[in-house]
Structure formats: structure tokens, C-alpha cells
Design an enzyme around this catalytic site. Structure first.
Site, PDB file in Angstrom:
ATOM      1  N   SER A 187       0.833  -1.195   0.000  1.00  0.00           N
ATOM      2  CA  SER A 187       0.000   0.000   0.000  1.00  0.00           C
ATOM      3  C   SER A 187       0.879   1.261   0.000  1.00  0.00           C
ATOM      4  CB  SER A 187      -0.968  -0.042   1.190  1.00  0.00           C
ATOM      5  OG  SER A 187      -1.980   0.920   1.059  1.00  0.00           O
ATOM      6  N   ASP A 240      -9.590  -4.619  -5.176  1.00  0.00           N
ATOM      7  CA  ASP A 240      -9.122  -3.582  -4.245  1.00  0.00           C
ATOM      8  C   ASP A 240      -9.940  -2.311  -4.442  1.00  0.00           C
ATOM      9  OD1 ASP A 240      -7.691  -1.684  -2.746  1.00  0.00           O
ATOM     10  OD2 ASP A 240      -5.780  -2.686  -3.155  1.00  0.00           O
ATOM     11  N   HIS A 273      -8.015  -5.117  -0.545  1.00  0.00           N
ATOM     12  CA  HIS A 273      -6.824  -4.382  -0.123  1.00  0.00           C
ATOM     13  C   HIS A 273      -6.138  -5.126   1.015  1.00  0.00           C
ATOM     14  CE1 HIS A 273      -4.239  -0.920  -0.279  1.00  0.00           C
ATOM     15  NE2 HIS A 273      -4.357  -0.725   1.022  1.00  0.00           N
TER      16      HIS A 273
END
Length: 302
Positions: A187, A240, A273
Site C-alpha cells: 500500500s 481492491d 486491499h
């Protein structure tokens, strides 16, 4: 261009909180979490007091971390994971927003098992206010203003964080060449991997970006010839809805347009995610590819 703002994800507080609750299973305002066991889990830091220093948290966790074989805390309060073989290579792995290096110990140990000759260094970002999360203080490599590409052109604080990562690289260069050092992250940490690696004065062995994107793309618009040789892998889930898959596609296109010769996007259709075992296996294989163990047979190119 990669600077074009994407429609679809709003930044209103109601939408953001609902999105976080559904997809990350953490308490707002934490966005990015560490990895999973085999399935997605929430951040281990969601319930900690916001005023706590991440370094104090890491120190408090040191006794439990050091109990695991090959895991220690160095003088800069970074978590260090070593495999069963003498380390001949290094991967610096950066966590996501709101997490610490501790949140990725389990996931990185999986990578270490496949790469016993690699030393993994897990730094923790300093606390700073995050605009997207209503100004809340949390470990963050830089400020995030919104969940769109246009918001990723400022990234206040990113250069100070890059200086920390470059300092870790400089220390590692005392025992091994750049060709045996990689950067990786998840991320916001994946974004840091690309930003720090492409802005380093020497070409590294490779860059890993999991569920991330390229921040401040203008900063890497004029790459050195050798930098264009760095192998880069983007790992991203199509499901995601925090860092949307389109971020990865645009990052891939931008890097290709700048002459990066070996950049690929690996896709996971149902992954949100977070990270999965399939993804970690692919990451481990990429590390084996660019940081081979002299004791092993060369692995096929990923």
C-alpha cells in the site's frame, strides 16, 4: 497520464468510514493494514492510543518479536528478520498507512522461509497527521489527501521518509553491493518502494509494490539509464477498493512510458486491499529471481 484524477472513490467521511469498515475490518481512521494469516485481518494497531510513539510500540513489542527465531530489533528500532543461511542480500520492506513494521512480521517470515539467505529490514514510519483520516496522528510515510491519483502529487513528508530509507540502504552498502539490495512494501509502503528506489543514486536489485502506486510521478520523469534496468513487479488485487486496480494499471503504463525495461503487473482477481498466500508466493519467487541464493539452482523468471 498518471496525474489524471480518477473518478469513483469519494473522500467524504461517511463513504470513507464505510469503505474502511467493509474492506479492511479495522476501526477508522486506519486505512492500510498489515497482511493476513491465510485470510484478511485487521490492523493490530487499531485500538492503540493515537498519542503513542510508533518507536515506543516497537520497543514494547520487542520482547515478543525477539522470541521468534531469526527476528530482532536493530539500533534504529527497525525489525530485522534473518533466515537460516548467512545473509548475502537485503530487502527493506515498508508497511502501509497506520501500521508498523511489526504488522508485517508474519508475512515477511513467509518470504524469509523461501529466501533463507536474505535479511529483511522492517522500519516503522514516524507519526504524522493524515489529511484523509481527518488529521489523525498515525504512522505514515507521507500525508495522503484523498483516494485518487491527483491527491498523490503532493505527498507532504515523503522526502524525509525517503531519506530514512536511503540511510538504511547506505548502511547495507557497507556489507553488500546495490545489486543485492531490494525495496518492497504494501500500500503506502509499496508506493514508497517505487519512489525511493527510482530516486536512488544507484540501481537496486529490484522493487516490489503490493497494492500500491507511484506517488509524485513527476519526480521520476527523467530517469537515469541504469535506473531503467531495475526489475519492478506490481502485485495488485482486482477487487481492491482502497487503492483501486486502476492505480496499478496507470503506474504500469507510466513506468513503461519512461523506459523501464522490466516492469510487470501481477493480478489477483478476488483480492481486496490485503495480501494472499498466492501473492506472497509470487513475491517470494521474484525475490529469488533477482537475489538468487548461490546454494540453489536459478529460478525461472517471473
Amino acid at each position: 497520464t498518471i496525474q489524471t484524477a480518477m473518478a469513483g472513490i469519494g473522500t467524504g467521511s461517511r463513504h470513507t468510514a464505510a469503505l474502511l469498515k467493509r474492506f479492511l475490518r479495522v476501526l477508522p481512521p486506519v486505512i492500510a493494514t498489515g497482511p493476513m494469516s491465510a485470510t484478511m485481518v485487521g490492523s493490530r494497531l487499531a485500538s492503540r492510543p493515537r498519542h503513542c510513539s510508533p518507536n515506543n510500540i516497537v520497543r514494547a513489542m520487542a520482547s515478543s518479536v525477539s522470541a521468534a527465531a531469526g527476528v530482532s530489533i536493530d539500533g534504529d528500532q527497525n525489525i530485522v528478520i534473518k533466515g537460516r543461511d548467512k545473509d548475502t542480500a537485503t530487502v527493506v520492506f515498508m508497511h502501509g498507512l497506520g501500521d508498523t513494521g511489526y504488522g508485517w512480521v508474519d508475512g515477511v517470515q513467509i518470504l524469509s522461509e523461501r529466501n533463507p539467505h536474505v535479511k529483511f529490514i522492517l522500519p516503522t514510519a514516524n507519526n504524522q497527521p493524515v489529511t484523509l483520516n481527518f488529521g489523525a496522528m498515525m504512522p505514515s510515510w507521507y500525508d495522503i489527501q484523498g483516494l485518487d491519483l491527483k491527491s498523490n502529487e503532493k505527498c507532504q513528508g515523503i522526502d524525509a521518509s525517503m531519506a530514512r530509507i536511503h540511510a538504511i540502504i547506505e548502511k547495507e552498502l557497507k556489507t553488500r553491493p546495490c545489486s543485492r539490495i531490494m525495496l518492497g512494501g504494501f500500500s503506502q509502503g509499496g508506493a514508497m518502494s517505487l519512489y525511493c528506489g527510482l530516486n536512488y543514486q544507484q540501481p537496486l536489485a529490484g522493487l516490489i509494490c503490493m497494492s500500491g502506486y507511484l506517488p509524485k510521478p513527476d519526480s521520476v520523469s527523467d530517469l537515469q539509464t541504469l535506473t531503467k534496468e531495475i526489475p519492478i513487479r506490481l502485485f495488485h488485487g482486482k477487487a481492491d477498493e482502497v487503492v483501486r486496480y486502476e492505480f496499478a494499471e496507470r503506474t504500469l503504463g507510466y513506468l513503461n512510458s519512461k523506459g523501464i525495461k522490466d516492469v510487470k503487473l501481477l493480478t489477483y482477481p478476488s483480492l481486496v486491499h490485503s495480501a494472499s498466500m498466492d501473492e506472497l508466493e509470487d513475491v517470494a519467487s521474484f525475490i529469488q529471481e533477482v537475489l538468487p541464493n548461490d546454494k540453489q539452482e536459478p529460478k525461472p523468471k517471473l
